[in-house]
Design a protein around this motif. Structure first.
Motif, PDB file in Angstrom:
ATOM      1  N   GLU A 704      -6.830   7.576   3.065  1.00 58.10           N
ATOM      2  CA  GLU A 704      -5.564   7.173   3.692  1.00 58.10           C
ATOM      3  C   GLU A 704      -4.448   7.048   2.669  1.00 58.10           C
ATOM      4  OE1 GLU A 704      -4.834   7.309   6.664  1.00 58.10           O
ATOM      5  OE2 GLU A 704      -6.419   6.606   7.994  1.00 58.10           O
ATOM      6  N   ASP A 705      -4.816   6.889   1.377  1.00 56.05           N
ATOM      7  CA  ASP A 705      -3.802   6.771   0.335  1.00 56.05           C
ATOM      8  C   ASP A 705      -3.213   8.123  -0.064  1.00 56.05           C
ATOM      9  OD1 ASP A 705      -5.989   7.847  -0.940  1.00 56.05           O
ATOM     10  OD2 ASP A 705      -6.413   6.060  -2.139  1.00 56.05           O
ATOM     11  N   GLU A 739     -18.336   8.679   9.577  1.00 51.62           N
ATOM     12  CA  GLU A 739     -18.958   7.703  10.488  1.00 51.62           C
ATOM     13  C   GLU A 739     -18.048   6.504  10.693  1.00 51.62           C
ATOM     14  OE1 GLU A 739     -21.487   7.511  12.404  1.00 51.62           O
ATOM     15  OE2 GLU A 739     -22.807   9.161  11.827  1.00 51.62           O
ATOM     16  N   ASP A 740     -17.410   6.076   9.603  1.00 51.73           N
ATOM     17  CA  ASP A 740     -16.521   4.920   9.677  1.00 51.73           C
ATOM     18  C   ASP A 740     -15.415   5.174  10.702  1.00 51.73           C
ATOM     19  OD1 ASP A 740     -14.998   2.699   9.219  1.00 51.73           O
ATOM     20  OD2 ASP A 740     -14.916   2.930   7.036  1.00 51.73           O
ATOM     21  N   THR A 744     -15.440   3.224  14.246  1.00 53.32           N
ATOM     22  CA  THR A 744     -14.555   2.060  14.311  1.00 53.32           C
ATOM     23  C   THR A 744     -13.126   2.384  14.719  1.00 53.32           C
ATOM     24  OG1 THR A 744     -13.846   2.126  11.989  1.00 53.32           O
ATOM     25  CG2 THR A 744     -15.926   1.028  12.464  1.00 53.32           C
ATOM     26  N   GLU A 745     -12.632   3.598  14.440  1.00 50.34           N
ATOM     27  CA  GLU A 745     -11.241   3.905  14.804  1.00 50.34           C
ATOM     28  C   GLU A 745     -11.161   4.758  16.068  1.00 50.34           C
ATOM     29  OE1 GLU A 745      -8.837   2.447  13.464  1.00 50.34           O
ATOM     30  OE2 GLU A 745      -9.526   1.816  11.483  1.00 50.34           O
ATOM     31  N   ASP A 886      -0.777  13.986  12.801  1.00 54.85           N
ATOM     32  CA  ASP A 886      -1.463  12.959  12.002  1.00 54.85           C
ATOM     33  C   ASP A 886      -2.778  13.519  11.490  1.00 54.85           C
ATOM     34  OD1 ASP A 886      -1.975  10.529  10.798  1.00 54.85           O
ATOM     35  OD2 ASP A 886      -2.725   9.566  12.645  1.00 54.85           O
ATOM     36  N   PHE A 887      -3.203  13.067  10.351  1.00 52.52           N
ATOM     37  CA  PHE A 887      -4.578  13.210   9.845  1.00 52.52           C
ATOM     38  C   PHE A 887      -4.751  12.135   8.790  1.00 52.52           C
ATOM     39  CE2 PHE A 887      -1.920  16.331   7.547  1.00 52.52           C
ATOM     40  CZ  PHE A 887      -2.089  15.904   6.231  1.00 52.52           C
ATOM     41  N   VAL A 888      -5.955  11.924   8.394  1.00 54.38           N
ATOM     42  CA  VAL A 888      -6.212  10.847   7.439  1.00 54.38           C
ATOM     43  C   VAL A 888      -5.446  11.126   6.142  1.00 54.38           C
ATOM     44  CG1 VAL A 888      -7.961   9.710   6.008  1.00 54.38           C
ATOM     45  CG2 VAL A 888      -8.464  10.259   8.408  1.00 54.38           C
ATOM     46  N   GLY A 889      -4.543  10.221   5.785  1.00 56.66           N
ATOM     47  CA  GLY A 889      -3.781  10.363   4.538  1.00 56.66           C
ATOM     48  C   GLY A 889      -2.424  10.984   4.700  1.00 56.66           C
ATOM     49  N   ARG A 891       0.317  10.091   6.313  1.00 57.12           N
ATOM     50  CA  ARG A 891       1.480   9.205   6.156  1.00 57.12           C
ATOM     51  C   ARG A 891       1.773   8.938   4.677  1.00 57.12           C
ATOM     52  NH1 ARG A 891       5.124   7.071   4.939  1.00 57.12           N
ATOM     53  NH2 ARG A 891       6.385   5.377   5.829  1.00 57.12           N
ATOM     54  N   SER A 892       0.707   8.888   3.872  1.00 57.09           N
ATOM     55  CA  SER A 892       0.908   8.576   2.456  1.00 57.09           C
ATOM     56  C   SER A 892       1.600   9.708   1.709  1.00 57.09           C
ATOM     57  CB  SER A 892      -0.442   8.275   1.789  1.00 57.09           C
ATOM     58  OG  SER A 892      -0.907   7.001   2.167  1.00 57.09           O
ATOM     59  N   SER A 894       4.210  11.118   2.261  1.00 58.53           N
ATOM     60  CA  SER A 894       5.661  10.992   2.188  1.00 58.53           C
ATOM     61  C   SER A 894       6.084   9.672   1.538  1.00 58.53           C
ATOM     62  CB  SER A 894       6.266  11.128   3.583  1.00 58.53           C
ATOM     63  OG  SER A 894       5.701  10.161   4.447  1.00 58.53           O
ATOM     64  N   ARG A 895       5.126   8.954   0.952  1.00 60.04           N
ATOM     65  CA  ARG A 895       5.508   7.726   0.226  1.00 60.04           C
ATOM     66  C   ARG A 895       6.304   8.118  -1.019  1.00 60.04           C
ATOM     67  NH1 ARG A 895       0.962   4.881  -1.826  1.00 60.04           N
ATOM     68  NH2 ARG A 895       2.360   3.134  -2.161  1.00 60.04           N
ATOM     69  N   PRO A 896       7.252   7.256  -1.441  1.00 59.40           N
ATOM     70  CA  PRO A 896       8.148   7.627  -2.542  1.00 59.40           C
ATOM     71  C   PRO A 896       7.406   8.011  -3.820  1.00 59.40           C
ATOM     72  CG  PRO A 896       8.835   5.537  -1.533  1.00 59.40           C
ATOM     73  CD  PRO A 896       7.553   5.931  -0.873  1.00 59.40           C
TER      74      PRO A 896
ATOM     75  N   ARG B  28      -6.388   0.968  12.209  1.00 57.37           N
ATOM     76  CA  ARG B  28      -5.497   2.035  11.749  1.00 57.37           C
ATOM     77  C   ARG B  28      -4.351   2.160  12.760  1.00 57.37           C
ATOM     78  NH1 ARG B  28      -4.655   7.745  11.854  1.00 57.37           N
ATOM     79  NH2 ARG B  28      -4.372   8.541   9.729  1.00 57.37           N
ATOM     80  N   TRP B  40       3.365   0.668   5.937  1.00 60.82           N
ATOM     81  CA  TRP B  40       2.215   1.513   5.601  1.00 60.82           C
ATOM     82  C   TRP B  40       1.543   0.998   4.320  1.00 60.82           C
ATOM     83  CZ3 TRP B  40      -1.018   4.486   7.917  1.00 60.82           C
ATOM     84  CH2 TRP B  40      -1.806   5.394   7.199  1.00 60.82           C
ATOM     85  N   LEU B  44      -2.317  -0.140   3.871  1.00 60.99           N
ATOM     86  CA  LEU B  44      -3.210   0.462   2.883  1.00 60.99           C
ATOM     87  C   LEU B  44      -3.806  -0.559   1.924  1.00 60.99           C
ATOM     88  CD1 LEU B  44      -1.446   3.719   1.600  1.00 60.99           C
ATOM     89  CD2 LEU B  44      -3.415   3.542   3.110  1.00 60.99           C
ATOM     90  N   PHE B  67     -21.647   0.449  11.766  1.00 63.40           N
ATOM     91  CA  PHE B  67     -20.728  -0.520  11.173  1.00 63.40           C
ATOM     92  C   PHE B  67     -20.685  -1.736  12.077  1.00 63.40           C
ATOM     93  CE2 PHE B  67     -19.404   3.301   9.075  1.00 63.40           C
ATOM     94  CZ  PHE B  67     -18.873   2.904   7.853  1.00 63.40           C
ATOM     95  N   ILE B  85     -18.697  -4.342  16.468  1.00 65.91           N
ATOM     96  CA  ILE B  85     -17.290  -4.049  16.199  1.00 65.91           C
ATOM     97  C   ILE B  85     -16.413  -4.174  17.441  1.00 65.91           C
ATOM     98  CG2 ILE B  85     -17.434  -2.621  14.128  1.00 65.91           C
ATOM     99  CD1 ILE B  85     -17.429  -0.207  16.068  1.00 65.91           C
TER     100      ILE B  85
END
Lengths: 996, 99
Positions: A704-705, A739-740, A744-745, A886-889, A891-892, A894-896, B28, B40, B44, B67, B85
């Motif tokens: 995500e980073d 799996e996470d 969970t999401e 969207d995809f994992v990471g 959003r990051s 475009s971080r400055p 998320r 954001w 994070l 989990f 969860i």
């Protein structure tokens, strides 16, 4: 019979002499002796030199708390152990022992010059002495400290012994086989509970072994003890001796180390030396007893000075008289009994010096009746003698004033500064303590685990009280686990109750600054050091401890902590609990690394994963390298070839004709289900919706980073099934991450994830002739470039085996990866080798794979990336599905700080002088700047390239993508290397060879 | 070594079967692109770092693979409870909060 052995006393066997050596000299002891008791029986008190001042030292205790009598023991090559406590090591035939920290010999030691220069070595001397001048640090101070550091010599050979590990589940674990522990175990066992009783000594009994004159239930204590032990056995209690409870962990887990062979003359072949037990108990009963404290006065460390309780143990348990003419100095009643036992055994006690003004009348009478001079309200201010005590200086104390001193001759001095309940294990559980002002000691208060504390370990004294308390603890434990029994009681005659006071250093009429009054014997910390630490601003006992090193030796301050605390509290003008007590940590006593390692050593340290092709590689002379847990063929040298030559040949053969590579270690995950494509879209940066079945794509996975986590080629087998490959080391991590998110999401997604890494054997064929080798073996698929272009995938039959066939390339050549069920991997490999004969097919290893991919600028995650590299940094911006919401990471990205143009970016490097760079070498932009230079990046990959005829490298360099053609500098010890920044795509930049 | 109760297996098993997986109840964002850089960043990197009861995630990685969430005291290392969860964050009783 040795000079100091008393016939008819002790639990040693007079009919079983045992021969051993100490510093090369032969001595004889008896079966049942420790090294210390055997040496004392021979009149030897001097057993070592102290750590800092090299002062002569003898045993001060008779147990595992010993700080002085630390020796080296040996049973042949690799079986040398330093810092063995002579008071614990049992005698065995032929045992070889030696003293430590002396040169040239124990009785004359050059290092003792430190003792004269003691002013230099006061508290904090490390911080003060070695500060100035700064240039002395490397050449003078550090070598000096390293040479002087540590006590005893580490063995250099690998340990040839084996060590075992076991689990034990029990209802009640009793730690400590003294009076309280035995009473508790028997009470608990009578309820039918499963009970385990452990003790660190060779036999159960604790203090009872040193008090044979006490009578319990009408019998001598030793007869009573034997009867109790047989009752315990009859009740099914597991009795474990030579077993130390080293630590007390969460949820009532206790670690035990059982010593199995160190006491045996001839250990059985292949028997483990020690066994680590991990015990899970429903209830733990701590009956660890109490440890005696020394008194703090000038010269309290001279050989012959010994705890009164230890002298009593040597007398009663080993039949050894510690001297012909003893003196006693005490502030506790218990030392009187030691003196009485010594006189009753035919010894002489010249004087009992008691720091208290009042003494119990019965003790005074008993002393008088034995012709012992009793000096109450007195202090000891000095000792005489060099390698053995010869006298003490005794002064009266009246109203706080110390009168004039006189000398009294003695050859042993029995000291007692009272007793400290042994709360080490309780302390491991973070149980809280409370200061008991009456007994001047800490006692257990709030418990965090399911445990009971019994006997002297909670400040009780006298057998009647301790036995009753043991029964109470045993009953409480079984009540907690829902059992019951009838409480019993014992009748004690000739009990030895006692009380005492606690002391800071003893008062003296001499300069306290010059007194060598030791608090911590093992680390050579004196009372003066502790007062100095307080004067220099240390307020908490934790700071005093670290500044003076008080209590930081391997004995963890078993003797010194409370004395140190009393002195620090006095210096601070506070009550001891306000100054605090340092935390005890496991292990309770020094524990061998072998016991912790157990079976996890050598070939069983961790598992080695092998591919189905591994036997072939081994048979064909592969050199292997570990990659995560796998062992992989690194290169296949021919006779006479070194690694460089073998890799160059493998590279050349692959680019010229065809190479074969075992890629089975690649991680493989099946992503299946109606929502598989949506899941892939969310996980990976790439767009997957329009990828048709039968095609594959390079996939990039971010955190995500926004940093690269993993990559690999992913094939779409059908609309709802993806064959995902991951890096070799990343497989488990990627699956965990998938799996996470899935669990969970996005639990709404209908997707199944299955690890198939070990289900498939994967063989890569690369080179212009790859198709020619493969084609004859394939059924059910047209392999032509038109029908099966680059980045295709299909299920077909290869060499008669069901296969998933990928056309992809990690080398820049025409390439295929053939997956077959793992059990057929070797069959396929052999078929391909046979088919490839006509094309001089060349097996290659991971090194050649690395070189070939680097020539194409293909990254290896974890080598060219380090967890701070974004797709843009790595030149992989093209792999991002920009149209995806969207995809994992995403959003990051475009971080400055991620869009900063000066981020470190992956580029190629070509050295001007044609030298090969070192991976990890730092890069600077200006080689003439002042040191320390500003680092601009580092080399991530570097190889000799056969195809380019020169070395190539990849590097991350700040703003690298905007520096094409610029020169950077790599300062190395031999000189600075100049290199030009280039593209990472060194070979066939237009990718013509892929399209073959 | 801790013993941990897996709410899916309904068994209490050794710690080596489990893996820690960070703080719990941090969902998320549904639409990350709608978040400011600061929001954001907080998602994070900003975590509770509790001294005491801590809601956190574990995975029964060498077991059922699920989990789950746990309430663990970071001072004593004691697990107050573990839960699935999809279950809500359990509310601490005053007694537990005081511990």
């Amino acid at each position: 019979m040795s000079r100091y052995r008393i016939p008819g006393m002790g639990r040693v066997d007079p009919a079983a002499p045992v021969s051993f050596t100490f510093d090369g000299r032969r001595y004889t002891g008896l079966r049942g002796d420790t090294v210390a008791s055997a040496l004392l029986a021979n009149g030897v008190h001097l057993m070592g030199r102290s750590f800092k001042y090299h002062r002569p030292r003898g045993p001060i205790s008779a147990g595992s708390e010993e700080p002085n009598a630390l020796i080296g023991t040996s049973r042949g090559p690799g079986r040398f152990e330093p810092n063995t406590r002579a008071t614990v090591q049992e005698l065995r035939q032929g045992l070889v022992t030696e003293s430590q920290n002396k040169w040239p010999r124990l009785s004359f030691d050059i290092g003792a010059v430190n003792d004269r220069a003691y002013m230099l070595f006061s508290a904090g001397f490390y911080y003060k002495t070695f500060m100035w001048p700064r240039s002395f640090w490397d050449k003078v101070y550090e070598p000096f400290i390293r040479a002087a550091a540590g006590l005893g010599k580490s063995p250099t050979e690998a340990d040839p012994d084996t060590y075992a590990s076991r689990y034990l589940h029990t209802d009640v674990l009793v730690v400590g086989g003294g009076a309280a522990g035995i009473a508790a175990a028997l009470a608990a066992a009578q309820s039918g509970a499963k009970v385990t009783l452990v003790d660190e000594n060779p036999e159960m009994g604790g203090a009872l072994l040193s008090d044979p004159s006490v009578r319990i239930d009408g019998r001598g204590s030793w007869a009573w003890l034997a009867d109790q032990l047989s009752q315990l056995r009859a009740a099914g209690v597991t009795l474990m001796t030579r077993t130390t409870a080293i630590g007390y962990y969460h949820q009532n887990m206790v670690g035990l180390v059982e010593r199995l062979t160190d006491h045996l003359d001839q250990p059985p072949q292949d028997a483990p030396r020690e066994r680590m037990w991990r015990v899970r108990a429903r209830q733990v009963i701590l009956a660890q007893g109490a440890l005696e404290k020394p008194l703090v006065f000038d010269g309290n460390d001279r050989p012959g000075v010994m705890l009164a309780g230890a002298a009593q143990t040597y007398l009663n348990r080993y039949g050894v008289k510690v001297g012909d003419n003893a003196a006693v100095v005490t502030c506790h009643d218990s030392a009187y009994y030691a003196a009485f036992d010594l006189v009753d055994a035919g010894g002489r006690v010249a004087v009992i010096v008691d720091t208290r003004d009042q003494v119990r009348p019965d003790l005074a009478d008993a002393a008088r009746s034995r012709d012992i001079q009793l000096l109450t309200g007195h202090t000891v201010t000095a000792t005489g003698g060099r390698l053995r005590i010869s006298s003490i200086r005794v002064n009266p104390v009246r109203n706080g004033r110390v009168g004039s001193g006189r000398r009294i001759s003695c050859d042993a001095l029995l000291v007692s500064g009272g007793w400290t309940p042994s709360l080490h294990l309780f302390s491991h559980t973070k149980g809280s303590l409370t200061w008991d002002a009456d007994s001047q000691t800490f006692l257990p208060r709030h418990k965090t685990e399911a445990c009971q504390i019994a006997g002297a370990g909670r400040g009780l004294w006298g057998y009647a009280e301790v036995l009753a308390d043991g029964v109470t603890a045993g009953m409480a434990a079984i009540t907690e686990i829902g059992r019951s029994a009838v409480a019993t009681s014992a009748r004690v005659e000739g009990d030895r109750p006692g009380t005492g006071s606690s002391q800071k250093e003893l008062p003296t009429d001499r300069s306290a600054g010059k007194a060598r009054a030791f608090v911590d014997y093992q680390n050579d910390v004196t009372a003066k050091d502790i007062r100095l630490a307080v004067r220099e601003g240390m307020r908490s006992i934790e700071h005093v401890k670290r500044y003076t090193t008080n209590g930081m030796a391997t004995d963890q301050g078993k003797m010194s902590n409370i004395n140190g605390l009393m002195i620090a509290a006095d210096a601070l003008g506070k009550e001891p609990p306000q100054v605090g007590l340092t935390t005890f940590r496991p292990p309770y006593t020094p524990t061998s690394f072998g016991a912790f390692a157990g079976y996890h050593r050598g070939a069983t340290f961790e598992l080695t994963r092998k591919t189905p092709i591994d036997p072939w590689a081994e048979a064909h002379g592969a050199v292997f390298e570990p990659v995560s847990l796998w062992r992989r063929a690194w290169y296949f040298p021919r006779p006479g070839e070194d690694m460089h030559q073998a890799v160059a040949r493998e590279c050349r053969a692959t680019r010229a004709s065809v190479g074969i590579f075992d890629a089975s270690t690649l991680g493989k995950i099946e992503v299946a289900g109606p929502d598989a494509v949506e899941f892939m879209n969310r996980m990976y940066t790439n767009p997957w919706t329009k990828l048709p079945p039968g095609r594959c794509r390079y996939g990039l996975l971010l955190g995500e980073d926004g940093f690269i986590r993993d990559d690999g080629v992913i094939g779409r087998m059908s609309p709802d099934l993806f064959h995902v490959t991951t890096t070799t080391g990343g497989a488990a991590r990627v699956l965990n991450m998938m799996e996470d998110y899935l669990q969970t999401e996005w639990p709404d997604l209908n997707v199944w994830l299955t690890s198939t890494t070990e289900q498939w054997a994967t063989i890569a064929l690369n080179g212009p002739n790859a198709r020619k080798v493969l084609e004859p073996l394939v059924e059910g698929l047209d392999l032509s470039d038109a029908a099966f272009p680059h980045m295709s995938v299909a299920e077909c039959s290869v060499a008669g085996l069901p296969a998933r066939l990928f056309r992809l390339s990690f080398t820049g050549e025409l390439g295929f990866e053939i997956n077959v069920p793992a059990r057929h991997g070797l069959t396929l490999w052999n078929a391909l080798m046979e088919s490839g004969k006509a094309y001089d097919i060349c097996p290659y290893g991971t090194e050649t794979m690395h070189v070939l991919r680097a020539e194409k600028g293909y990254i290896i995650v974890g080598q060219d990336t380090d967890g701070t590299v974004t797709p843009q940094d790595a030149g992989l911006g093209w792999a991002i599905g920009k149209a995806k919401a969207d995809f994992v990471g995403k959003r990051s990205l475009s971080r400055p700080d991620i869009v900063d143009p000066n981020r470190k970016q992956l580029v190629g490097l070509l050295t001007e002088d044609g030298s090969r760079l070192e991976e990890g070498a730092q890069i600077v932009l200006d080689p003439n700047q002042d040191v320390p230079m500003k680092m601009a990046g580092h080399v991530t990959s570097s190889y000799a390239s056969d195809a380019l005829g020169r070395p190539i490298a990849m590097a991350v360099i700040t703003g690298g993508h905007g520096r094409m053609g610029e020169t950077v500098h790599i300062p190395m010890p031999q000189g600075t290397i100049r290199a030009q920044i280039t593209s990472t795509n060194f070979y066939d930049p237009d990718g013509e060879r892929l399209k073959a | 070594m801790l013993l941990i109760h897996c709410p899916y297996c309904d068994e209490t098993l050794p710690e080596v079967e489990f893996a820690y997986a960070g703080e719990a109840h941090i969902a998320r964002p549904a639409d990350p692109s709608a978040l400011t850089d600061e929001e954001w960043r907080d998602y994070l990197f900003i975590r509770t770092n509790a001294r005491g009861p801590h809601y956190e995630r574990w995975r029964h990685v060498h077991g059922c693979g699920r989990f789950f969430n746990a309430l663990r005291d970071t001072v004593t290392d004691r697990f107050v409870t573990t839960y699935r969860i999809d279950e809500p964050r359990p509310v601490l009783t005053p007694l537990e909060a005081a511990e």
